[in-house]
Scaffold this active site. Sequence first.
Site, PDB file in Angstrom:
ATOM      1  N   GLY A  34      -2.489   6.975  -3.145  1.00 22.91           N
ATOM      2  CA  GLY A  34      -1.494   5.963  -3.443  1.00 22.91           C
ATOM      3  C   GLY A  34      -1.691   5.450  -4.859  1.00 22.91           C
ATOM      4  O   GLY A  34      -2.254   6.134  -5.711  1.00 22.91           O
ATOM      5  N   CYS A  35      -1.243   4.245  -5.129  1.00 22.38           N
ATOM      6  CA  CYS A  35      -1.434   3.645  -6.455  1.00 22.38           C
ATOM      7  C   CYS A  35      -2.917   3.661  -6.810  1.00 22.38           C
ATOM      8  O   CYS A  35      -3.760   3.242  -6.017  1.00 22.38           O
ATOM      9  CB  CYS A  35      -0.907   2.208  -6.459  1.00 22.38           C
ATOM     10  N   PHE A  36      -3.254   4.120  -8.001  1.00 21.90           N
ATOM     11  CA  PHE A  36      -4.662   4.367  -8.315  1.00 21.90           C
ATOM     12  C   PHE A  36      -5.478   3.115  -8.608  1.00 21.90           C
ATOM     13  O   PHE A  36      -6.700   3.179  -8.651  1.00 21.90           O
ATOM     14  CB  PHE A  36      -4.831   5.387  -9.436  1.00 21.90           C
TER      15      PHE A  36
END
Length: 221
Positions: A34-36
Site C-alpha cells: 500500500g502507501c509506502f
Amino acid sequence: MSGIELPTNQPTTLARDAEALRPAETETATFGMGCFWGPDALFGAKEGIVRTRVGYAGGTAPDPTYHDLGDHTEVVQLEYDPDTWTYAELLDVVWANHDWTGSQKRQYRGVILTHDDTQQEVAERSRAALAGRTGQSVATTVELLDQFYPAEDYHQKYELRTLPVVADELEDLYGDVFTASTVAARLNGFAAGYGSEEQQHDLLATLDLPPTVLDEVRRRL
C-alpha cells in the site's frame, strides 16, 4: 545505498549510525504494502532493521516519479540484520500489515519483490501457506525485483518530516545520508506510534540532540 562512514568518536547521535552494520553485512528485502509511508515507519521502528528507504518498483516505465509513476508500485526497501531476522519472519510482518485479499490499484498493490532465487522460493512457500491456512485467495503477488527507484526526498522518513523541528535537525547532522540513518528510521517509526516505550526511552536517552528536538519527539510518543 552506501553505509554511513562516520568515526565512532562523533557525538552519540552520529555514533549510533557509525556503529551500525554496513550494507555488506546486511540483507535486503523489498515489499509493496500500500502507501509506502506506513511500512517505512512500521519496519523502521523494529530492532534489527538497519536502514529503510521508500521508492518505486515492479514496473517497466523508466525513471518513475511520484507524479509520473507509470506501471510501478510504491514499495519499501529494507536492509536487515540476518542474525536478527529471517526473510520468512519479515514476510510474517508483511502479511499481518497489509490487505492481501483484495486487488488494489497498481500504485498501492501488494507485492513481494524478491532479490534472488532463495527469497523467491521462501516467498512463494509463505504465500501458499497463507492461502492454505486461511482458505482465501491471496491477491499479493511474488515477483523478481528488476530495479528499485528511490522516491523523492520528501517521501523519505515521511512521519518524521511531520515533526520539522526534528527532521531539520537530523538533516543538518546527516546531510545526504539522512535517509540511510538507522536513528532516523527508528525516530520515523516512533513518530508513527510504533516501538515499545522501553525502546523509545533507551534510544532517546543516548541522543545528543537539543532539548527542543527531544521534547518534540516525546510529545508525539
